[in-house]
Design a protein around this motif. Structure first.
Motif, mmCIF file in Angstrom:
data_model
loop_
_atom_site.group_PDB
_atom_site.id
_atom_site.type_symbol
_atom_site.label_atom_id
_atom_site.label_comp_id
_atom_site.label_asym_id
_atom_site.label_seq_id
_atom_site.Cartn_x
_atom_site.Cartn_y
_atom_site.Cartn_z
ATOM 1 N N SER A 164 20.637 -15.727 -25.787
ATOM 2 C CA SER A 164 21.213 -15.319 -27.093
ATOM 3 C C SER A 164 22.605 -14.480 -27.072
ATOM 4 O O SER A 164 23.316 -14.645 -27.923
ATOM 5 C CB SER A 164 20.146 -14.369 -27.996
ATOM 6 O OG SER A 164 20.264 -14.099 -29.202
ATOM 7 N N GLU A 165 22.607 -13.883 -26.027
ATOM 8 C CA GLU A 165 23.858 -13.323 -25.948
ATOM 9 C C GLU A 165 25.030 -14.203 -25.605
ATOM 10 O O GLU A 165 26.116 -14.072 -26.268
ATOM 11 C CB GLU A 165 23.978 -12.206 -24.539
ATOM 12 C CG GLU A 165 22.754 -11.181 -24.613
ATOM 13 C CD GLU A 165 22.920 -10.026 -25.663
ATOM 14 O OE1 GLU A 165 24.078 -9.697 -25.926
ATOM 15 O OE2 GLU A 165 22.226 -9.453 -26.107
ATOM 16 N N VAL A 166 24.961 -15.214 -24.938
ATOM 17 C CA VAL A 166 25.842 -16.290 -24.520
ATOM 18 C C VAL A 166 26.186 -16.630 -25.911
ATOM 19 O O VAL A 166 27.440 -16.966 -26.201
ATOM 20 C CB VAL A 166 25.498 -17.308 -23.701
ATOM 21 C CG1 VAL A 166 26.336 -18.199 -23.538
ATOM 22 C CG2 VAL A 166 25.231 -16.863 -22.132
ATOM 23 N N ALA A 167 25.245 -17.177 -26.612
ATOM 24 C CA ALA A 167 25.463 -17.914 -28.003
ATOM 25 C C ALA A 167 26.296 -16.735 -29.080
ATOM 26 O O ALA A 167 27.218 -17.339 -29.715
ATOM 27 C CB ALA A 167 24.217 -18.165 -28.629
ATOM 28 N N PHE A 171 29.976 -17.520 -30.728
ATOM 29 C CA PHE A 171 30.289 -17.520 -32.066
ATOM 30 C C PHE A 171 31.281 -16.358 -32.577
ATOM 31 O O PHE A 171 32.150 -16.645 -33.253
ATOM 32 C CB PHE A 171 28.837 -17.058 -32.879
ATOM 33 C CG PHE A 171 29.027 -17.126 -34.146
ATOM 34 C CD1 PHE A 171 28.877 -18.245 -35.033
ATOM 35 C CD2 PHE A 171 29.098 -15.850 -34.710
ATOM 36 C CE1 PHE A 171 29.061 -18.015 -36.313
ATOM 37 C CE2 PHE A 171 29.077 -15.667 -36.164
ATOM 38 C CZ PHE A 171 29.138 -16.967 -37.116
ATOM 39 N N LEU A 172 31.185 -15.049 -31.852
ATOM 40 C CA LEU A 172 32.021 -14.223 -32.500
ATOM 41 C C LEU A 172 33.417 -14.438 -31.849
ATOM 42 O O LEU A 172 34.397 -14.117 -32.702
ATOM 43 C CB LEU A 172 31.727 -12.927 -31.806
ATOM 44 C CG LEU A 172 30.298 -12.159 -31.954
ATOM 45 C CD1 LEU A 172 29.670 -11.141 -31.085
ATOM 46 C CD2 LEU A 172 30.435 -11.471 -33.764
ATOM 47 N N TYR A 176 36.340 -14.501 -34.753
ATOM 48 C CA TYR A 176 37.431 -13.465 -34.841
ATOM 49 C C TYR A 176 38.915 -14.495 -34.521
ATOM 50 O O TYR A 176 40.116 -13.988 -35.200
ATOM 51 C CB TYR A 176 37.173 -12.582 -33.711
ATOM 52 C CG TYR A 176 36.444 -11.470 -34.262
ATOM 53 C CD1 TYR A 176 36.917 -10.492 -35.153
ATOM 54 C CD2 TYR A 176 35.246 -11.222 -33.714
ATOM 55 C CE1 TYR A 176 35.895 -9.532 -35.747
ATOM 56 C CE2 TYR A 176 34.032 -10.183 -34.023
ATOM 57 C CZ TYR A 176 34.736 -9.286 -35.239
ATOM 58 O OH TYR A 176 33.868 -8.315 -35.571
ATOM 59 N N ARG A 177 38.757 -15.593 -33.669
ATOM 60 C CA ARG A 177 40.114 -16.352 -33.855
ATOM 61 C C ARG A 177 40.229 -16.770 -35.178
ATOM 62 O O ARG A 177 41.496 -16.812 -35.502
ATOM 63 C CB ARG A 177 39.789 -17.439 -32.672
ATOM 64 C CG ARG A 177 39.799 -17.117 -31.206
ATOM 65 C CD ARG A 177 39.324 -18.019 -30.277
ATOM 66 N NE ARG A 177 39.701 -17.721 -28.997
ATOM 67 C CZ ARG A 177 39.125 -18.362 -27.884
ATOM 68 N NH1 ARG A 177 38.257 -19.504 -28.197
ATOM 69 N NH2 ARG A 177 39.322 -18.005 -26.818
ATOM 70 N N ALA A 178 39.326 -17.238 -35.968
ATOM 71 C CA ALA A 178 39.705 -17.876 -37.348
ATOM 72 C C ALA A 178 40.258 -16.826 -38.094
ATOM 73 O O ALA A 178 41.213 -16.985 -38.816
ATOM 74 C CB ALA A 178 38.528 -18.377 -37.658
ATOM 75 N N LEU A 179 39.869 -15.532 -38.046
ATOM 76 C CA LEU A 179 40.292 -14.639 -38.885
ATOM 77 C C LEU A 179 41.660 -13.883 -38.419
ATOM 78 O O LEU A 179 42.367 -13.309 -38.967
ATOM 79 C CB LEU A 179 39.237 -13.283 -38.816
ATOM 80 C CG LEU A 179 37.937 -13.528 -39.268
ATOM 81 C CD1 LEU A 179 36.992 -12.546 -39.062
ATOM 82 C CD2 LEU A 179 38.228 -13.715 -40.822
ATOM 83 N N GLY A 180 42.010 -14.280 -37.076
ATOM 84 C CA GLY A 180 43.378 -14.036 -36.677
ATOM 85 C C GLY A 180 43.268 -12.316 -36.231
ATOM 86 O O GLY A 180 44.362 -11.765 -36.021
#
Length: 348
Positions: A164-167, A171-172, A176-180
């Motif tokens: 779960s931590e790896v997933a 995802f995060l 955060y890349r998409a949000l810049g």
């Protein structure tokens, strides 16, 4: 002023006119559990209602405070017991033998607390609800002592927390890349997580900020540990000042002994069959205990009655985030050991 905010008493249960509800119960109790003085908060409009034992998360994080900011209303349908586990909150003591801080001991403590409640409230069986770390503990208790419980409810059900931590990390980082958000991206890139190497210290420092920043942590509206946990704990009148300090001491103490086993254990290889009805409450936005991993674990498990419920507006704590729907499921399905067939074969 500080003492006035910390009387160490849970609020009375009041009716619509502000009067105390006759026959209701709202109290703190301490009992000797396997040689250790352990505390719990018990609330009920009617003590003849079924007993529900709530296993909090963490390890080492009592959750009664969350019931004050996100009321569940459980006390209307159950005699709800907010037990604080060995080494946590009301049950913290520096005198606890370190060698007793094991998962096996926590399982034994849970069974002993269940027996204490069965005797006190004269009920042959009670209900067991585990949240997060509490679900890691609870499903093992349910497998070991099914005869003591009407049903087991897992909220934010853990299956293999390392996966779960790896997933969550993947995802995060993508979000955060998409949000810049370059600052958070750099923090996450410098905080590796993997099944082979485990969790880096940098990830443990970044994960809560990253999850709460996107509303995929404790609750959808929790934006930081300070505003969502620390301040509500400090404002909770059920604890004295010393006990509030003990909550934070107990968190550090408990994690020191229990965290590594919690992260590493793959429950899917240990527990496949449960001899009692089982229900999972999963937040669609939960990254702390990954929704899809919980579903996979549910699908591969066997039980006489099974129900899986996705809460579309929730992160890690559906009971606190969508209490009306959660209580409806508890009343209509769990109390009658069934699932809503109209929602599909698995009750989702």
């Amino acid at each position: 002023m500080l003492r006035a905010l910390s009387p160490g008493e849970p609020a009375r249960l009041l009716g619509e006119a502000g009067q105390r509800i006759a026959g209701s119960l709202s109290e703190r109790v301490f009992a000797p559990i396997n040689g250790i003085r352990q505390g719990m908060i018990i609330q009920s409009r009617d003590t003849s209602n079924p007993v529900l034992l709530f296993l909090h998360g963490g390890p080492g994080v009592p959750e009664f405070f969350l019931n004050t900011t996100h009321p569940t209303g459980l006390e209307n349908d159950f005699t709800v017991v907010w037990w604080e586990q060995r080494g946590a909150g009301l049950s913290f003591s520096a005198d606890i033998p370190p060698q007793s801080m094991t998962v096996a001991q926590m399982i034994a403590d849970t069974v002993a607390v269940a027996d204490y409640l069965r005797v006190r409230f004269q009920q042959d069986k009670i209900y067991l609800l585990g949240h997060s770390w509490g679900s890691f503990l609870g499903i093992q208790v349910a497998a070991a002592a099914p005869e003591r419980f009407h049903a087991y409810i897992g909220m934010g059900q853990v299956s293999h927390q390392l996966q779960s931590e790896v997933a969550a990390h993947a995802f995060l980082l993508e979000q955060y890349r998409a949000l810049g958000d370059t600052v958070m991206v750099r923090r996450l890139e410098a905080a590796p997580v993997s099944v082979t190497d485990g969790l880096s210290n940098a990830w443990l420092r970044a994960r809560d900020d990253a999850m709460h920043g996107l509303g995929v942590g404790t609750t959808r509206d929790t934006r930081s540990v300070i505003s969502g946990v620390f301040i509500p704990v400090w404002r909770c009148r059920a604890y004295t000042i010393r006990e509030k300090i003990a909550i934070w001491r107990g968190l550090a103490w408990s994690r020191r002994f229990l965290w590594d086993e919690f992260i590493a254990t793959d429950l899917t290889t240990r527990i496949h069959r449960l001899d009692l009805p089982v229900y999972f409450f999963a937040g669609a936005h939960d990254l702390t205990a990954n929704h899809d991993l919980s579903r996979m674990y549910f699908d591969q498990s066997d039980a006489p009655v099974k129900g899986f419920y996705t809460f579309d507006a929730s992160a890690h704590s559906p009971l606190f985030e969508e209490p009306l729907r959660a209580r409806e499921i508890l009343r209509q399905d769990v109390l009658f050991n069934r699932v809503r067939l109209a929602d599909g074969p698995a009750g989702d």
